[in-house]
Design an enzyme around this catalytic site. Structure first.
Site, mmCIF file in Angstrom:
data_model
loop_
_atom_site.group_PDB
_atom_site.id
_atom_site.type_symbol
_atom_site.label_atom_id
_atom_site.label_comp_id
_atom_site.label_asym_id
_atom_site.label_seq_id
_atom_site.Cartn_x
_atom_site.Cartn_y
_atom_site.Cartn_z
ATOM 1 C CD GLU A 1 -2.789 -1.495 0.135
ATOM 2 O OE1 GLU A 1 -3.188 -0.375 -0.499
ATOM 3 O OE2 GLU A 1 -3.037 -2.365 -0.183
ATOM 4 C CG ASP B 1 2.421 -7.077 -5.950
ATOM 5 O OD1 ASP B 1 1.573 -6.654 -5.175
ATOM 6 O OD2 ASP B 1 1.681 -7.915 -6.855
HETATM 7 ZN ZN LIG Z 1 -2.779 -2.722 -4.517
#
Ligand SMILES: [Zn+2]
Length: 404
Positions: free
Chosen positions: A272, A353
């Protein structure tokens, strides 16, 4: 205009039904075997639950598509908007705003049975629903109140700008719309969400210590990491990032905290933060702004044309009915753009990611993804075309392959 509209509706519905069928077939074809990369981590029971849940939702989605299309046709060429407008002094600013509020209220009431079914039958059947009827009603009333408090003045303001804004009223309308979007992006996560959820700071402990380390390492200067009581409404788990400036925050669902290990939670948090580091909120707002300006320029061009409103079933057209047609009928023409948004969003997920892998570890992020897919009963075997069209997140297998 009428033919163009009906053709766009027909193409859109056929496309959506075709994609829905593809998704169902893909999930059912892989129901009996856990895909190889997940065989050690996910049992056949969980895999089949995910398949059944996805199929049930996909089938229900087709009912939503059919009902939504029927309602859109009834509202427009069926004369629904015209009929409702005749009960209001909709050429005036106040009467027009009341008409718009009423139209949205009627639309919400008409689709209420579908929402009730989704919550209390479909989600319930798979063990995800935790919303009590009382909570559902309270949410509904709060949502309606927010709609009136924010939507009412917004509608009146928009109509005022359309009437008094001069030749470039559409630029003024765009500026007003941008101001409202920025306000909601800023106030939504920090203030409006508090009407529905409770947010608490991370409790002292191992996770808190690691999170503070992560925040220091990534230079993410914020005390905005919160746990949200999502479990009051649903067993689904998630995390999200929202807001900007002082309201910038990362939110973990309490259901997520119960489900993941501390290193996995740290990886989700890093993901996040990766969205912030890559300025994804800002770029989404910017692209949304450019798209909005293009749409309003087009709207200004067609709004007073004789064929625009009459073609969509409104003979006594006003600014208010034109605005409603833009919002409801316009979405039919925007649907083909959906894959572009989805593609862009998936690209951002890969970036987040990669950030999580750099700042924590690929193993922790992979572990978190596997657990999330399993516990949320998300399918591991979506149809590639369906996924390319709709999915804001890449399929689990592709995300994990990249992390490796
Ligand atoms: Zn995301």
């Amino acid at each position: 205009m009428r033919l163009l509209f009906l053709a766009a509706v027909a193409v859109g519905v056929s496309l959506r039904l075709w994609l829905s069928r593809r998704q169902e077939h893909s999930v059912l074809a892989h129901r009996d075997e856990v895909p190889a990369p997940f065989r050690d981590a996910i049992g056949l029971d969980a895999h089949q639950k995910a398949a059944d849940y996805t199929v049930a939702r996909t089938r229900f989605g087709r009912i939503r598509i059919a009902a939504g299309t029927l309602l859109l046709l009834l509202w427009t060429v069926g004369g629904g908007i015209e009929l409702l407008a005749s009960g209001f002094d909709h050429h005036s600013i106040l009467g027009g705003a009341l008409f718009l509020l009423c139209a949205f209220a009627v639309a919400a009431i008409v689709t209420l049975p579908l929402d009730l079914y989704a919550t209390f039958v479909l989600e319930e059947k798979f063990g995800f629903n935790r919303t009590s009827p009382q909570l559902y009603v309270a949410d509904l009333l709060k949502g309606a109140l927010l709609g009136v408090v924010i939507g009412g003045p917004a509608a009146a303001g928009a109509l005022w700008l359309m009437q008094r804004g001069g030749e470039y009223w559409w630029v003024a309308l765009w500026a007003g719309w941008m101001a409202l979007s920025l306000f909601l992006a800023w106030a939504g996560p920090a203030f409006l969400a508090k009407l529905f959820f409770k947010f608490s700071p991370l409790p002292e402990g191992d996770l808190r210590t690691r999170v503070e380390g992560l925040l220091g390492r990534t230079g993410y200067a914020s005390d905005g990491v919160f746990v949200m009581d999502g479990s009051r409404r649903s067993a689904h788990a998630n995390a999200f990032f929202a807001g900007f400036g002082k309201t910038k925050r990362v939110v973990l669902f309490d259901t997520l905290c119960d489900m993941l290990s501390v290193p996995e939670l740290e990886a989700v948090l890093a993901h996040e933060i990766g969205h912030f580091k890559h300025r994804h909120i800002l770029s989404r707002l910017t692209v949304g702004a450019i798209q909005g300006l293009a749409i309003l320029a087009l709207f200004a061009w067609v709004k007073d044309s004789a064929w625009f409103q009459s073609g969509l079933g409104v003979t006594d057209g006003s600014n208010a009915t034109a605005l409603l047609l833009l919002m409801w009928a316009g979405s039919v023409f925007a649907f083909p753009l959906r894959p572009l948004w989805s593609y862009w969003s998936r690209k951002q997920e890969y970036e987040a990611d990669a950030f999580a892998k750099r700042e924590t570890s690929g193993e922790a992020m992979t572990g978190a993804l596997v657990r999330l897919y399993e516990k949320n009963a998300s399918t591991l075997t979506p149809d590639p075309v369906h996924s390319a069209y709709y999915d804001s997140h890449p399929p689990a297998a592709l995300r994990i392959a990249r992390l490796k």
